[in-house]
Design an enzyme around this catalytic site. Structure first.
Site, PDB file in Angstrom:
ATOM      1  N   SER A  69       0.840  -1.191   0.000  1.00  0.00           N
ATOM      2  CA  SER A  69       0.000   0.000   0.000  1.00  0.00           C
ATOM      3  C   SER A  69       0.884   1.254   0.000  1.00  0.00           C
ATOM      4  O   SER A  69       1.741   1.411  -0.875  1.00  0.00           O
ATOM      5  CB  SER A  69      -0.947  -0.049   1.205  1.00  0.00           C
ATOM      6  OG  SER A  69      -1.942   0.930   1.119  1.00  0.00           O
ATOM      7  N   ASP A 121      -8.858  -6.238  -4.817  1.00  0.00           N
ATOM      8  CA  ASP A 121      -8.414  -4.969  -4.232  1.00  0.00           C
ATOM      9  C   ASP A 121      -8.890  -3.839  -5.138  1.00  0.00           C
ATOM     10  O   ASP A 121      -8.343  -3.601  -6.207  1.00  0.00           O
ATOM     11  CB  ASP A 121      -6.886  -4.963  -4.115  1.00  0.00           C
ATOM     12  CG  ASP A 121      -6.345  -3.689  -3.482  1.00  0.00           C
ATOM     13  OD1 ASP A 121      -7.140  -2.774  -3.186  1.00  0.00           O
ATOM     14  OD2 ASP A 121      -5.113  -3.624  -3.296  1.00  0.00           O
ATOM     15  N   HIS A 137      -8.080  -5.202  -0.317  1.00  0.00           N
ATOM     16  CA  HIS A 137      -6.783  -4.540  -0.129  1.00  0.00           C
ATOM     17  C   HIS A 137      -6.014  -5.111   1.057  1.00  0.00           C
ATOM     18  O   HIS A 137      -4.785  -5.197   1.015  1.00  0.00           O
ATOM     19  CB  HIS A 137      -7.010  -3.036   0.058  1.00  0.00           C
ATOM     20  CG  HIS A 137      -5.740  -2.245   0.160  1.00  0.00           C
ATOM     21  ND1 HIS A 137      -4.795  -2.233  -0.842  1.00  0.00           N
ATOM     22  CD2 HIS A 137      -5.256  -1.454   1.154  1.00  0.00           C
ATOM     23  CE1 HIS A 137      -3.781  -1.446  -0.486  1.00  0.00           C
ATOM     24  NE2 HIS A 137      -4.032  -0.979   0.715  1.00  0.00           N
TER      25      HIS A 137
END
Length: 384
Positions: A157, A322, A355
């Site tokens: 991320s 995601d 995610h």
């Protein structure tokens, strides 16, 4: 608490703090005269100092990535699934460094820290920092640890964005870049989600313009809402369906506005817990760092031209469900690297968890990630 620390854990760990007196000029042109950085290490730095791995954390992450601080801990570090003896990032092989980024709220200098100029918390006066600033600070930490080159820089991320920035700004100082569930820059939709989260904090009457410390309070409601918005985007529709469905807490409709569905209970619990443990000004700062990230801006907005500077090998990983950092965004990175003839491996993992998949021990993900890390060559593992 762990009755017995698992054999594949790094065990009990103690955070370390380095104080840096060298002034730091930030992208916003402001200068921090000095700062503290909190970090943890796992494993042993070898004789030739070539087995160090840097872990870059995401928005709400910090330095405690693995192991336990005490036998009273209810759970281990945030990436304990992947860091430890025999795990994906094997501490029998690697010397792992995890830090709390500048501007954080877990020991490193940030908005909740005391401003030496006036004796009050920095609050909203703390300068906005960027991913580029964080990487500069991480390079200074490497100098402090006498690490000339990382065997790998790894992150998911927002952490993956730091990895990309490392490959561009310090191409000689890392041999491998592992970019997981990330993107070359945020989409307009992602910036919009961040703005909704920020507004929930900024409009909370207990925010006091960021000076809530002096009022002995904090924007609890704003932080709860910000975290609830975040959690909705971190999970996929399928993950929510599997985890909660439309289950009711009491088994029947109550015809009111209190918590009725299990998913509502989960979101409120996550928000409440987060609000007690995370600084509101740090949350604002971290989301802005996400929004500003765009390394190609310095290279004619050409991602391939930007990544042409890189000299390391790459592993890029995405997850099918995601939607916050979709596989298409990872493929942008991969295509730019291929265009420049770089050594890159790409894996798109079919996983329903959204995610948050990068934090989980998903078999296919672990296999791919672990195989890549096993092929990283390092010298002997005797203590330096």
């Amino acid at each position: 608490m762990p009755a017995v620390i698992p054999a594949d854990s790094v065990g009990l760990v103690t955070p370390q703090t380095v104080h840096v007196d060298t002034p730091l000029t930030l992208e916003c042109k402001r200068v921090l005269p000095a700062y503290d950085l909190v970090y943890e290490t796992y494993g042993v730095l070898n004789d030739v100092r070539d087995n160090a791995v840097l872990i870059c954390h995401a928005l709400s992450g910090h330095h405690h990535a693995a192991g336990y601080h005490s036998m009273d801990d209810s759970k281990p570090g945030w990436w304990d699934e992947c860091i430890g003896p025999g795990k994906v990032i094997d501490t029998n092989k690697f010397f792992v460094v995890a830090l709390n980024n500048l501007g954080g709220c877990h020991g490193s200098t940030g908005p909740a820290s005391i401003n030496p100029e006036n004796g009050h918390n920095w609050g909203p006066d703390f300068p906005l920092v960027t991913v580029k600033d964080w990487v500069q600070v991480q390079a200074r930490l490497a100098d402090h640890l006498d690490i000339e080159q990382w065997a790998a820089v790894v992150g998911g991320s927002l952490g993956g964005m730091q990895v990309l920035q490392w490959s561009v700004d310090y191409p000689e100082r890392l041999r491998n870049a592992v970019v997981i569930a990330s993107a070359p820059k945020l989409s307009a939709q992602n910036i919009a989600f961040n703005e909704v989260a920020r507004q929930s904090i900024l409009t909370d009457p207990d925010f006091y313009g960021g000076r809530f410390y002096q009022h002995d309070t904090y924007p609890r409601r704003g932080l709860i809402l910000a975290r609830m918005v975040g959690h909705i985007t971190y999970l996929s529709d399928e993950a929510m369906k599997q985890k909660f469905g439309r289950d009711l807490r009491s088994g029947q409709f109550m015809y009111g506005f209190d918590v009725e569905f299990q998913v509502e209970s989960y979101l409120r619990h996550q928000g409440e817990t987060f609000s007690r443990n995370f600084d509101a000004n740090t949350y604002l700062l971290m989301t802005k760092a996400l929004d500003y990230f765009d390394p190609a801006r310095e290279y004619d907005n050409d991602l391939a031209k930007t990544l042409a500077r890189a000299k390391c090998r790459f592993l890029v990983v995405s997850f099918t469900t995601d939607w916050r950092f979709s596989p298409e965004r990872s493929r942008e990175i991969v295509n730019a690297l291929i265009h420049e003839g770089k050594d890159v491996c790409y894996a798109e993992i079919d996983a329903p968890q959204g995610h948050d998949s990068f934090l989980l021990s998903i078999p296919r993900y672990v296999d791919v990630f672990g195989s890549y890390m096993k092929h990283i060559k390092v010298g002997n593992t005797h203590a330096s």
